[in-house]
Design a protein around this motif. Structure first.
Motif, PDB file in Angstrom:
ATOM      1  N   LEU A  41     111.333  76.506  47.293  1.00 16.50           N
ATOM      2  CA  LEU A  41     110.186  77.584  47.799  1.00 16.50           C
ATOM      3  C   LEU A  41     111.397  78.841  48.480  1.00 16.50           C
ATOM      4  CD1 LEU A  41     107.435  79.628  47.728  1.00 16.50           C
ATOM      5  CD2 LEU A  41     107.011  78.207  49.517  1.00 16.50           C
ATOM      6  N   ARG A  54     105.784  84.788  42.500  1.00 12.36           N
ATOM      7  CA  ARG A  54     104.966  84.050  42.522  1.00 12.36           C
ATOM      8  C   ARG A  54     103.095  83.938  41.793  1.00 12.36           C
ATOM      9  NH1 ARG A  54      99.727  85.017  43.559  1.00 12.36           N
ATOM     10  NH2 ARG A  54     100.247  87.457  44.075  1.00 12.36           N
ATOM     11  N   ARG A  55     102.941  85.579  41.298  1.00  9.60           N
ATOM     12  CA  ARG A  55     102.423  85.446  39.677  1.00  9.60           C
ATOM     13  C   ARG A  55     102.448  84.333  38.926  1.00  9.60           C
ATOM     14  NH1 ARG A  55     100.592  91.743  40.834  1.00  9.60           N
ATOM     15  NH2 ARG A  55     102.318  91.888  40.154  1.00  9.60           N
ATOM     16  N   SER A 115     110.999  81.883  50.596  1.00  6.66           N
ATOM     17  CA  SER A 115     110.123  82.839  51.312  1.00  6.66           C
ATOM     18  C   SER A 115     110.522  84.333  51.689  1.00  6.66           C
ATOM     19  CB  SER A 115     108.542  82.253  52.066  1.00  6.66           C
ATOM     20  OG  SER A 115     110.611  81.409  53.396  1.00  6.66           O
ATOM     21  N   TRP A 142     104.544  82.669  38.619  1.00  7.66           N
ATOM     22  CA  TRP A 142     104.871  80.865  39.270  1.00  7.66           C
ATOM     23  C   TRP A 142     103.545  80.241  39.039  1.00  7.66           C
ATOM     24  CZ3 TRP A 142     107.309  76.584  38.832  1.00  7.66           C
ATOM     25  CH2 TRP A 142     107.226  75.426  40.012  1.00  7.66           C
ATOM     26  N   GLU A 143     102.535  81.035  39.314  1.00  2.49           N
ATOM     27  CA  GLU A 143     101.203  80.547  39.531  1.00  2.49           C
ATOM     28  C   GLU A 143      99.812  80.499  38.485  1.00  2.49           C
ATOM     29  OE1 GLU A 143      98.877  83.334  42.070  1.00  2.49           O
ATOM     30  OE2 GLU A 143      99.834  81.710  43.958  1.00  2.49           O
ATOM     31  N   VAL A 149     106.101  74.636  46.333  1.00  5.60           N
ATOM     32  CA  VAL A 149     105.918  74.075  44.937  1.00  5.60           C
ATOM     33  C   VAL A 149     105.920  72.882  44.251  1.00  5.60           C
ATOM     34  CG1 VAL A 149     106.425  76.406  45.002  1.00  5.60           C
ATOM     35  CG2 VAL A 149     108.071  75.180  45.189  1.00  5.60           C
ATOM     36  N   VAL A 158     111.235  80.062  42.835  1.00  5.33           N
ATOM     37  CA  VAL A 158     110.042  80.827  43.524  1.00  5.33           C
ATOM     38  C   VAL A 158     110.045  81.449  45.194  1.00  5.33           C
ATOM     39  CG1 VAL A 158     107.072  80.610  43.627  1.00  5.33           C
ATOM     40  CG2 VAL A 158     108.764  78.856  42.428  1.00  5.33           C
ATOM     41  N   SER A 169     108.116  83.844  47.121  1.00  4.49           N
ATOM     42  CA  SER A 169     107.374  84.051  47.854  1.00  4.49           C
ATOM     43  C   SER A 169     106.946  83.740  48.984  1.00  4.49           C
ATOM     44  CB  SER A 169     105.640  83.258  47.065  1.00  4.49           C
ATOM     45  OG  SER A 169     104.644  83.809  47.545  1.00  4.49           O
ATOM     46  N   SER A 170     106.323  84.841  49.926  1.00  4.14           N
ATOM     47  CA  SER A 170     105.739  84.804  51.285  1.00  4.14           C
ATOM     48  C   SER A 170     103.820  84.168  51.233  1.00  4.14           C
ATOM     49  CB  SER A 170     105.913  86.157  52.109  1.00  4.14           C
ATOM     50  OG  SER A 170     105.267  87.314  51.868  1.00  4.14           O
ATOM     51  N   THR A 171     103.726  84.075  49.971  1.00  2.00           N
ATOM     52  CA  THR A 171     102.402  83.486  50.356  1.00  2.00           C
ATOM     53  C   THR A 171     101.852  82.486  50.099  1.00  2.00           C
ATOM     54  OG1 THR A 171     101.179  84.796  48.227  1.00  2.00           O
ATOM     55  CG2 THR A 171     101.329  85.927  50.309  1.00  2.00           C
ATOM     56  N   ILE A 172     102.532  81.354  49.232  1.00  2.00           N
ATOM     57  CA  ILE A 172     102.741  80.147  48.844  1.00  2.00           C
ATOM     58  C   ILE A 172     103.018  79.610  50.119  1.00  2.00           C
ATOM     59  CG2 ILE A 172     101.290  80.277  46.897  1.00  2.00           C
ATOM     60  CD1 ILE A 172     104.075  79.592  45.617  1.00  2.00           C
TER      61      ILE A 172
END
Length: 187
Positions: A101, A50-51, A103, A53-54, A95, A87, A89-92
């Motif tokens: 995504l 996630r980080r 999760s 990716w952002e 994408v 990507v 992530s469990s917080t976004i």
């Protein structure tokens, strides 16, 4: 079976990001930037935490439209947008830019992708890589070592329960004392 490579810039003392997720210490030379761009073009699937990716998705989707964009920036932006991405992530919850995504269980999904047919996969993001590293899924470690000491931050490597033996398969020097080293996992 696909090959999974963990590839990132790292400081000489082993960090992928300085405290506060600062990546400003790793600005590449033109030659290194072109090398990364060519790597993106050759990667069939990129796996992002996630980080990172952002960070990447906040810049590269429109980098070719920015004033002063160089031909190298334009080429990299196009290649990055075109490259398929996953990507984790469990917080976004969304994408874009040729990404999907995941999760759920990252290790299970990486193992599933690795077992399938297709070309090489690059894993980026130290936290995601740590999970794959502990699960023994990484076939190759590619370190682009920048001659700077950060003194802390996000480590390239994680603590492991057992040794991972590696074979050095490539070294290359870039301007500014940057050194690429590539190791294959000895199976």
């Amino acid at each position: 079976m696909r090959k999974l490579t963990y590839a990132m810039n790292t400081s000489l003392d082993g960090y992928t990001a300085a405290p506060g997720d600062d990546l400003g210490w790793g600005a590449p030379s033109d030659e290194l930037f072109q090398w990364w761009s060519d790597r993106v073009a050759a990667t069939e699937l990129a796996l992002y935490g996630r980080r990172l990716w952002e960070t990447m998705s906040s810049h590269w989707p429109t980098a070719d439209e920015q004033p002063g964009a160089t031909p190298a920036d334009i080429e990299y932006a196009r290649r990055w947008r075109d490259m398929p991405k996953v990507v984790f992530s469990s917080t976004i919850d969304k994408v874009d830019w040729n990404a999907r995504l995941v999760s759920g269980d990252a290790v299970a999904e990486i193992a599933r992708l690795k077992a399938g047919d297709g070309g090489p996969m690059d894993l980026t993001g130290a936290t995601l890589a740590a999970a794959a590293m502990r699960a023994g899924l990484i076939d190759e470690y590619l370190l682009v070592t920048v001659p700077v000491l950060l003194g802390g931050g996000t480590p390239f490597f994680t603590a492991l329960d057992s040794w991972v033996n590696l074979d050095l398969v490539e070294t290359r020097k870039f301007p500014g004392g940057v050194l690429l080293t590539r190791y294959e996992t000895r199976r």
